[in-house]
Design a protein around this motif. Sequence first.
Motif, mmCIF file in Angstrom:
data_model
loop_
_atom_site.group_PDB
_atom_site.id
_atom_site.type_symbol
_atom_site.label_atom_id
_atom_site.label_comp_id
_atom_site.label_asym_id
_atom_site.label_seq_id
_atom_site.Cartn_x
_atom_site.Cartn_y
_atom_site.Cartn_z
ATOM 1 N N ASN A 21 0.831 -1.206 0.000
ATOM 2 C CA ASN A 21 0.000 0.000 0.000
ATOM 3 C C ASN A 21 0.865 1.255 0.000
ATOM 4 O O ASN A 21 0.615 2.214 -0.739
ATOM 5 C CB ASN A 21 -0.907 0.011 1.238
ATOM 6 N N LEU A 22 1.908 1.266 0.854
ATOM 7 C CA LEU A 22 2.786 2.429 0.921
ATOM 8 C C LEU A 22 3.545 2.612 -0.390
ATOM 9 O O LEU A 22 3.766 3.743 -0.842
ATOM 10 C CB LEU A 22 3.763 2.280 2.090
ATOM 11 N N ALA A 23 3.971 1.489 -0.988
ATOM 12 C CA ALA A 23 4.689 1.572 -2.266
ATOM 13 C C ALA A 23 3.797 2.130 -3.371
ATOM 14 O O ALA A 23 4.228 2.958 -4.184
ATOM 15 C CB ALA A 23 5.225 0.194 -2.645
ATOM 16 N N VAL A 24 2.533 1.696 -3.405
ATOM 17 C CA VAL A 24 1.589 2.187 -4.428
ATOM 18 C C VAL A 24 1.318 3.671 -4.217
ATOM 19 O O VAL A 24 1.271 4.459 -5.177
ATOM 20 C CB VAL A 24 0.288 1.366 -4.377
ATOM 21 N N ASN A 25 1.119 4.097 -2.969
ATOM 22 C CA ASN A 25 0.933 5.521 -2.685
ATOM 23 C C ASN A 25 2.143 6.332 -3.139
ATOM 24 O O ASN A 25 2.015 7.429 -3.687
ATOM 25 C CB ASN A 25 0.705 5.730 -1.187
ATOM 26 N N ALA A 26 3.351 5.783 -2.878
ATOM 27 C CA ALA A 26 4.566 6.471 -3.298
ATOM 28 C C ALA A 26 4.630 6.574 -4.825
ATOM 29 O O ALA A 26 5.032 7.610 -5.374
ATOM 30 C CB ALA A 26 5.786 5.737 -2.757
#
Length: 725
Positions: free
Chosen positions: A472-477
């Motif tokens: 999730n954090l990678a996709v947001n980034a």
Amino acid sequence: MEKRRLISASQWRQIVDGATDTAIISTDEQGNITSWNSGATRILGWTEEEMLGQTLARIFTDGDAQLSREIDDAVRQGKGGGEEGWRLRKDGSRLWAVGELSPIRDRSRIIGFVKILRDRTAQREAEEEIREERKALEILNRAGSALAIETDLQRLVQIVTDAGVELTGAEFGAFFYNVIDDAGESYMLYTLSGAPIEAFSKFPMPRNTEVFAPTFGGAGIVRSEDITKDSRYGKNAPRKGMPEGHLPVRSYLAVPVVSRSGEVIGGLFFGHAQVGIFSERSERGLTGLAAEAAVAIDNVRLAQAAQREIQERKRTQESLEQLNVTLEKQVAERTEQLRQNEEALRQSQKMDAIGQLTGGVAHDFNNLLQVITGNLDTLQRHLPSDSARLQRAARQAMTGAQRAASLTQRLLAFARRQPLDPKPIDVNVLVNGMSELIHRTLGETISIETVLGAGLWRIEADPNELEAAILNLAVNARDAMPKGGQLTLETNNAYIDDAYVAAHREVVPGQYVVLAVTDTGTGMDTQTRAQAFEPFFTTKPVGKGTGLGLSQVYGFVKQTGGHVKIYSEVGQGTTVKLYLPRLTKSSSEESVLEDEPSPEGSHEETVLVLEDDDDVRSYSVETLRELGYKVIEAHDGPAALRLLDQQPRVDLLFTDVVLPGGMTGAQVAAQAKAIRPSVKVLFTTGYARNAIIHHGRLDKGVQLITKPFSFNELAAKVRDVLDSD
């Protein structure tokens, strides 16, 4: 004038033999023995018969040379020898003796010699004892004088160690002692004497082994003629004795240093490569030295404590003065802190309300999704291969249902209501294992760097949810870097202290593993950061995001007992730090995620399906029968228990957690185990708050499959439970 009466030879012999404390020996001119009295036998051990005709050189340590010197001196000066020295006994031992050799004359001619020898061993030992006692007293007095004026603890213990080596005659010595720092924590230091610091620095501090325990425990002195022969030596792993490269120790002497309060300050340890070096005198001297050391260390500690108290009073006074100066500012800060606490309470109440609402909806919604996805799964598996339009429609319907299930799961994650199955995890291993997936997800325009901390602690968390959080954090980034950039995954150990907790009341102080995800994207302003974790909040265009990604991460980390922090500035990128509690208990279990096949059952294996929703129960029963199991079904707990009692064989109870009729799935399972201990239990639920999940975690040993589940998931889980021990 009356003629003087002469004594006879026998009378003369009696007189000579009566001198039992003195050896009286006569020899001829060459030093060969011609007479040997009883005193000589008592002192030297040989009888007269053994020595007559033998050379007197036998009693000298340097033999003929010393006898020749004494004969020459007796001839020239009238007396030879006379100095004290070592002499030999028959048994090979030595005695300390004094004696002189005088010539025997017949008129002017020397016809032989007489040797008078007296044993001075006892006197010499007494004199040595006095000298040693005087030396010990001088050492102790000198050390005591130095200790009385010394205020530096390191120099003080060095004085003690040096004095101990001199006092005992050891080759080397060490003083291992406890130190209390300014924070009140205790740790061990040591000083050396007679050996370089490198001789000990490569070895760990001594432990409470059988040899060291009496000293560090204050039980008493340990003195060994040869420590390698001691029954307590070499019993502790891993080395079974002194490690390779250690200074050679045979003679061993150790004494505890105990303060006036009874606290064991440390221990003095002395060694020598030879055996039998240390004596009772060494022990007595070291006991006195240890007592002086204890008093001196106590005095230094008291002085240090007094100094700390003075400094603390000074700091308190300065703080009070500063408080008076900044009182108005502190009132304002306290008011702001109370406002933040009130806001945090409102947020917590809002979260709890969302959680209750989410949980209530999730149970029924997941039951509906189970029926939908289950039957779509059945359609997909049985549609003819030539009906492409129907297969495409079924796939699209399944995609929509799975998105709905994912949305429900995210809501549960944010509300901290999802059932977690925590396992010990090495975060470095997990991050490395995800690198390929993250590369594929982010695309070629974004470079990825991992900075993995050395010696990283392990954590206990649900590996699937942690992977989902990272993704999730990678996709947001990725979405924050539309023109490309760099994503950095970094891990390290950290400690959250009380000062940080004071500003973040929901955080618990302690040791954490930090996983930081940093991008070089557009960043966030203050208002966006404040709302980032709220459900359904998103800065993306309509249709590009649900607004549940960060809220799911937040809920998972909080449910795991951790903490989340965002650092971001507009145009400077964003860092999201996940603080996950360190796993302190020992565990060999690893977080291993494997793709399980979809195994089938046999007609002999019987599964009892307990489900109150008719459609869900129908799907579960049909699926299990298709997998090859014999299936019986029940609508509520009492009906299931009756079937269990009637059936000759039931291998697995597959039960919903939430049931009508006053019995939960957990209660039915407990009674089923009482009726049939061998029965295995698999729970299913769309949402379960307290029955088998406590503090967000599955109870130990509980097997659970969450709704909605697929054909393959159910097949694998049932087989896994049936095959488990």
